[in-house]
Write a protein that holds these residues in place. Structure first.
Motif, PDB file in Angstrom:
ATOM      1  N   MET A  63      40.639 -34.767 -10.313  1.00 14.52           N
ATOM      2  CA  MET A  63      39.868 -34.784  -9.292  1.00 14.52           C
ATOM      3  C   MET A  63      40.382 -36.108  -8.386  1.00 14.52           C
ATOM      4  SD  MET A  63      36.082 -34.547  -8.205  1.00 14.52           S
ATOM      5  CE  MET A  63      36.193 -32.697  -8.010  1.00 14.52           C
ATOM      6  N   GLU A  64      40.718 -35.814  -7.121  1.00 11.43           N
ATOM      7  CA  GLU A  64      40.936 -36.841  -6.438  1.00 11.43           C
ATOM      8  C   GLU A  64      40.026 -37.551  -5.852  1.00 11.43           C
ATOM      9  OE1 GLU A  64      43.677 -39.803  -4.999  1.00 11.43           O
ATOM     10  OE2 GLU A  64      44.082 -38.079  -5.975  1.00 11.43           O
ATOM     11  N   PHE A  65      39.580 -38.980  -6.186  1.00  6.65           N
ATOM     12  CA  PHE A  65      38.513 -39.631  -5.760  1.00  6.65           C
ATOM     13  C   PHE A  65      38.706 -40.121  -4.203  1.00  6.65           C
ATOM     14  CE2 PHE A  65      37.594 -41.580 -10.123  1.00  6.65           C
ATOM     15  CZ  PHE A  65      36.951 -40.043 -10.650  1.00  6.65           C
ATOM     16  N   THR A  66      40.002 -40.024  -3.451  1.00  7.30           N
ATOM     17  CA  THR A  66      39.960 -40.426  -2.353  1.00  7.30           C
ATOM     18  C   THR A  66      39.955 -39.344  -1.325  1.00  7.30           C
ATOM     19  OG1 THR A  66      42.414 -40.583  -2.570  1.00  7.30           O
ATOM     20  CG2 THR A  66      41.285 -42.397  -2.984  1.00  7.30           C
ATOM     21  N   SER A  67      40.016 -38.139  -1.728  1.00  6.39           N
ATOM     22  CA  SER A  67      40.056 -37.086  -0.572  1.00  6.39           C
ATOM     23  C   SER A  67      38.742 -37.009   0.100  1.00  6.39           C
ATOM     24  CB  SER A  67      39.944 -35.789  -1.607  1.00  6.39           C
ATOM     25  OG  SER A  67      38.710 -35.576  -2.153  1.00  6.39           O
ATOM     26  N   GLU A  68      38.923 -36.568   1.502  1.00  7.98           N
ATOM     27  CA  GLU A  68      37.898 -36.730   2.302  1.00  7.98           C
ATOM     28  C   GLU A  68      36.441 -35.760   1.804  1.00  7.98           C
ATOM     29  OE1 GLU A  68      37.607 -35.349   6.868  1.00  7.98           O
ATOM     30  OE2 GLU A  68      39.061 -36.852   6.371  1.00  7.98           O
ATOM     31  N   ASP A  69      36.938 -34.743   1.356  1.00  2.00           N
ATOM     32  CA  ASP A  69      35.951 -33.608   0.620  1.00  2.00           C
ATOM     33  C   ASP A  69      34.924 -34.664  -0.254  1.00  2.00           C
ATOM     34  OD1 ASP A  69      34.321 -31.433   0.757  1.00  2.00           O
ATOM     35  OD2 ASP A  69      35.353 -30.999  -1.360  1.00  2.00           O
ATOM     36  N   PHE A  70      35.642 -35.298  -1.207  1.00  2.00           N
ATOM     37  CA  PHE A  70      34.937 -35.932  -2.289  1.00  2.00           C
ATOM     38  C   PHE A  70      34.236 -37.121  -1.885  1.00  2.00           C
ATOM     39  CE2 PHE A  70      34.737 -39.074  -5.641  1.00  2.00           C
ATOM     40  CZ  PHE A  70      34.328 -38.507  -6.568  1.00  2.00           C
ATOM     41  N   LEU A  71      34.831 -37.862  -0.796  1.00  2.00           N
ATOM     42  CA  LEU A  71      34.089 -38.845  -0.247  1.00  2.00           C
ATOM     43  C   LEU A  71      32.789 -38.475   0.703  1.00  2.00           C
ATOM     44  CD1 LEU A  71      36.984 -41.434   0.758  1.00  2.00           C
ATOM     45  CD2 LEU A  71      35.393 -41.464  -1.322  1.00  2.00           C
ATOM     46  N   TYR A  72      32.848 -37.370   1.218  1.00  2.00           N
ATOM     47  CA  TYR A  72      31.655 -36.744   2.022  1.00  2.00           C
ATOM     48  C   TYR A  72      30.682 -36.311   0.987  1.00  2.00           C
ATOM     49  CZ  TYR A  72      33.736 -37.045   6.776  1.00  2.00           C
ATOM     50  OH  TYR A  72      34.151 -37.513   7.843  1.00  2.00           O
ATOM     51  N   LYS A  73      31.070 -35.918   0.004  1.00  2.00           N
ATOM     52  CA  LYS A  73      29.965 -35.517  -1.045  1.00  2.00           C
ATOM     53  C   LYS A  73      29.426 -36.841  -1.594  1.00  2.00           C
ATOM     54  CE  LYS A  73      31.877 -31.175  -2.722  1.00  2.00           C
ATOM     55  NZ  LYS A  73      32.821 -30.409  -3.934  1.00  2.00           N
ATOM     56  N   VAL A  74      30.161 -37.800  -2.027  1.00  2.00           N
ATOM     57  CA  VAL A  74      29.556 -39.122  -2.382  1.00  2.00           C
ATOM     58  C   VAL A  74      28.563 -39.799  -1.372  1.00  2.00           C
ATOM     59  CG1 VAL A  74      30.240 -41.604  -2.651  1.00  2.00           C
ATOM     60  CG2 VAL A  74      31.445 -39.754  -3.829  1.00  2.00           C
ATOM     61  N   ARG A  75      28.980 -39.460   0.064  1.00  5.54           N
ATOM     62  CA  ARG A  75      27.958 -40.084   1.156  1.00  5.54           C
ATOM     63  C   ARG A  75      26.774 -39.280   1.087  1.00  5.54           C
ATOM     64  NH1 ARG A  75      30.406 -40.622   7.417  1.00  5.54           N
ATOM     65  NH2 ARG A  75      28.217 -41.212   8.390  1.00  5.54           N
ATOM     66  N   GLU A  76      26.932 -37.804   0.944  1.00  6.24           N
ATOM     67  CA  GLU A  76      25.486 -37.009   1.076  1.00  6.24           C
ATOM     68  C   GLU A  76      24.806 -37.524  -0.294  1.00  6.24           C
ATOM     69  OE1 GLU A  76      24.275 -32.554  -0.281  1.00  6.24           O
ATOM     70  OE2 GLU A  76      26.252 -32.608   0.475  1.00  6.24           O
ATOM     71  N   TYR A  77      25.371 -37.850  -1.363  1.00 10.24           N
ATOM     72  CA  TYR A  77      24.419 -38.401  -2.348  1.00 10.24           C
ATOM     73  C   TYR A  77      23.895 -39.622  -2.443  1.00 10.24           C
ATOM     74  CZ  TYR A  77      26.952 -34.302  -4.722  1.00 10.24           C
ATOM     75  OH  TYR A  77      27.056 -33.076  -5.218  1.00 10.24           O
ATOM     76  N   GLY A  78      24.671 -40.689  -1.619  1.00  6.56           N
ATOM     77  CA  GLY A  78      24.275 -41.911  -1.102  1.00  6.56           C
ATOM     78  C   GLY A  78      23.072 -41.651  -0.330  1.00  6.56           C
TER      79      GLY A  78
END
Length: 106
Positions: A1-16
């Motif tokens: 999994m790519e940690f820098t993909s936009e979709d991944f980072l948006y999920k991290v933001r949601e979890y934040g």
């Protein structure tokens, strides 16, 4: 999994915004053990994209809560006094936390 993909980072933001810890996020993201170790190392790095997006989500939620408290406090309806006290508490805590960071680095 790519940690820098936009979709991944948006999920991290949601979890934040839900204030999830790194281990819980790794579980929710279905990361492997190796990916989890890498993810947690990135999360611990305060300058990483993962940590930046997590903090952004946390700040988004804090702002949303303050906006709703302020709207309720200014409406003058039932419970507006409690909303005003809560809003004041949150603002004082944010100010105190900023002072602690500036003065003591904590």
């Amino acid at each position: 999994m790519e940690f820098t993909s936009e979709d991944f980072l948006y999920k991290v933001r949601e979890y934040g915004s839900r204030n999830l810890d790194a281990r819980s996020m790794a579980i929710m993201l279905d990361l492997s053990k190796a990916q989890t170790r890498l993810f947690m190392a990135e999360y611990e790095d305060l300058d990483s994209d993962i940590r930046h997006w997590w903090e952004k989500g946390r700040l988004d939620k804090a702002q949303e809560i303050e906006d709703k408290l302020e709207a309720h406090a200014t409406a003058g309806e039932e419970g507006s006094g409690d909303a005003a006290r809560s809003l004041g508490y949150l603002q004082r805590k944010r100010h105190t936390d900023a002072l602690k960071l500036d003065l003591f680095g904590i």
